[in-house]
Scaffold this motif. Structure first.
Motif, PDB file in Angstrom:
ATOM      1  N   ALA A 246       0.826  -1.209   0.000  1.00 24.66           N
ATOM      2  CA  ALA A 246       0.000   0.000   0.000  1.00 24.66           C
ATOM      3  C   ALA A 246       0.859   1.257   0.000  1.00 24.66           C
ATOM      4  O   ALA A 246       0.574   2.231  -0.715  1.00 24.66           O
ATOM      5  CB  ALA A 246      -0.932  -0.001   1.209  1.00 24.66           C
ATOM      6  N   MET A 247       1.917   1.269   0.805  1.00 26.87           N
ATOM      7  CA  MET A 247       2.792   2.443   0.861  1.00 26.87           C
ATOM      8  C   MET A 247       3.585   2.606  -0.444  1.00 26.87           C
ATOM      9  O   MET A 247       3.851   3.730  -0.868  1.00 26.87           O
ATOM     10  CB  MET A 247       3.745   2.324   2.040  1.00 26.87           C
ATOM     11  N   LYS A 248       3.968   1.502  -1.074  1.00 24.95           N
ATOM     12  CA  LYS A 248       4.656   1.592  -2.372  1.00 24.95           C
ATOM     13  C   LYS A 248       3.717   2.180  -3.421  1.00 24.95           C
ATOM     14  O   LYS A 248       4.121   3.026  -4.231  1.00 24.95           O
ATOM     15  CB  LYS A 248       5.138   0.215  -2.825  1.00 24.95           C
ATOM     16  N   SER A 249       2.469   1.740  -3.402  1.00 21.37           N
ATOM     17  CA  SER A 249       1.489   2.281  -4.339  1.00 21.37           C
ATOM     18  C   SER A 249       1.258   3.769  -4.078  1.00 21.37           C
ATOM     19  O   SER A 249       1.149   4.567  -5.028  1.00 21.37           O
ATOM     20  CB  SER A 249       0.170   1.507  -4.200  1.00 21.37           C
ATOM     21  N   ALA A 250       1.207   4.155  -2.782  1.00 21.30           N
ATOM     22  CA  ALA A 250       1.019   5.569  -2.445  1.00 21.30           C
ATOM     23  C   ALA A 250       2.210   6.400  -2.904  1.00 21.30           C
ATOM     24  O   ALA A 250       2.039   7.519  -3.414  1.00 21.30           O
ATOM     25  CB  ALA A 250       0.815   5.718  -0.936  1.00 21.30           C
ATOM     26  N   SER A 251       3.420   5.861  -2.729  1.00 24.74           N
ATOM     27  CA  SER A 251       4.620   6.584  -3.170  1.00 24.74           C
ATOM     28  C   SER A 251       4.633   6.752  -4.681  1.00 24.74           C
ATOM     29  O   SER A 251       4.977   7.826  -5.197  1.00 24.74           O
ATOM     30  CB  SER A 251       5.882   5.846  -2.708  1.00 24.74           C
ATOM     31  N   ASP A 252       4.262   5.704  -5.407  1.00 18.62           N
ATOM     32  CA  ASP A 252       4.215   5.783  -6.870  1.00 18.62           C
ATOM     33  C   ASP A 252       3.166   6.788  -7.337  1.00 18.62           C
ATOM     34  O   ASP A 252       3.406   7.569  -8.268  1.00 18.62           O
ATOM     35  CB  ASP A 252       3.928   4.405  -7.464  1.00 18.62           C
ATOM     36  N   ASN A 253       2.014   6.780  -6.687  1.00 19.98           N
ATOM     37  CA  ASN A 253       0.962   7.735  -7.048  1.00 19.98           C
ATOM     38  C   ASN A 253       1.400   9.167  -6.756  1.00 19.98           C
ATOM     39  O   ASN A 253       1.103  10.091  -7.530  1.00 19.98           O
ATOM     40  CB  ASN A 253      -0.325   7.418  -6.291  1.00 19.98           C
ATOM     41  N   ALA A 254       2.095   9.359  -5.619  1.00 17.95           N
ATOM     42  CA  ALA A 254       2.587  10.699  -5.268  1.00 17.95           C
ATOM     43  C   ALA A 254       3.594  11.181  -6.310  1.00 17.95           C
ATOM     44  O   ALA A 254       3.598  12.370  -6.683  1.00 17.95           O
ATOM     45  CB  ALA A 254       3.230  10.678  -3.888  1.00 17.95           C
TER      46      ALA A 254
END
Length: 288
Positions: A246-254
């Motif tokens: 989830a945090m990797k996906s959030a970082s990629d989206n950011a």
């Protein structure tokens, strides 16, 4: 179009958020390895004691433990819900709680009363919100599960089963499949039934020393403790894996949002420069 200063503020805010999610991703990855090691270490013991206990249900000892006796009428259900204490782990808790609620609705439609024991803050808060009958709970387990901290919560349900207050006991948790996949499962703990594992071949029985009662009593207690501990270990491994993803996906989206904002900022800056040049040229033409 938003002003350049406002866009720069947004870019800075998203960059700060990305730093946080990136750090949380790295922390979750570090904790995930340790959680997976604990989960894999608990699996063999849990599987073996489940097999031994299931085989015992087919044996014919002189002493039959209450956990092995099926109730003729099932009116009350006990449910142990295993969740995480913290959020930001994708749909981990949502999927498990959805499974629990759907099953609870089916039981209620059949006229059965339900008692809940919650392990983890998310499950405890949710069960309180939906008005479930929460008999016991424990929160703040940390990153390492300890059996001695779980025994009190479990014993409340076991005492209720022995007293006849509940007729079946289930545990619901999230099982770790791999880093990218975790699935919610619900297992029946009591009464113990060996049919799901297959009956042993031939007619046989165990030899008990010194006698059957203390041996079977201890075995049944270890059976419950090991399965609940394994469920908590599986859930913790799933939690860290889900949080890392989830945090990797959030970082990629950011990162994508930052790129889009920089493009907007460059367009706004270019438009402002073009406007200034046009004004200068227009003023020069008017003077001449």
């Amino acid at each position: 179009m938003a002003g350049s200063k406002e866009i720069r503020t947004k870019i800075k805010s998203v960059e700060n958020t990305r730093k946080i999610t990136k750090a949380m991703e790295m922390v979750a990855a570090s904790k995930m390895r340790k959680a997976q090691d604990r989960m894999r270490a608990s699996r063999p013991y849990a599987e073996k004691i489940r097999n031994v206990a299931a085989h015992l249900s087919f044996a014919n000892p002189e002493y039959k433990h209450p956990y092995l006796l099926k109730r003729d009428v099932v009116k009350n259900i006990g449910l142990i819900v295993v969740s995480s204490d913290k959020g930001l782990c994708g749909g981990l808790n949502t999927n498990m709680l959805r499974l629990s609620v759907n099953q609870m609705k089916n039981w209620e439609a059949e006229g059965k009363a339900i008692s809940v024991s919650a392990i983890g803050n998310k499950g405890f808060s949710f069960m309180n919100r939906v008005g479930a009958n929460v008999k016991s709970h424990i929160i703040g387990l940390g990153d390492v599960p300890h059996l001695e901290s779980l025994i009190g919560t479990i014993k409340v349900m076991l005492d209720a089963y022995e007293a006849g207050e509940i007729d079946q006991l289930y545990v619901c948790y999230t099982k770790f499949i791999n880093t990218m996949k975790q699935e919610p499962v619900m297992q029946q703990l009591l009464p113990l039934s060996g049919e799901q594992l297959g009956s042993p071949k031939g007619h046989w029985d165990y030899i008990y020393e010194p006698e059957a009662k203390p041996v079977v009593d201890q075995l049944m207690m270890r059976y419950i403790e090991s399965l609940v501990y394994n469920a908590v270990a599986e859930n913790m491994a799933s939690e860290q894996s889900s949080r890392m993803v989830a945090m990797k996906s959030a970082s990629d989206n950011a990162k994508e949002v930052i790129g889009d904002l920089k493009l907007v900022y460059n367009k706004a800056r270019q438009a402002a420069i073009t406007k200034e040049i046009s004004e200068i040229v227009g003023g020069a033409a008017a003077v001449s």
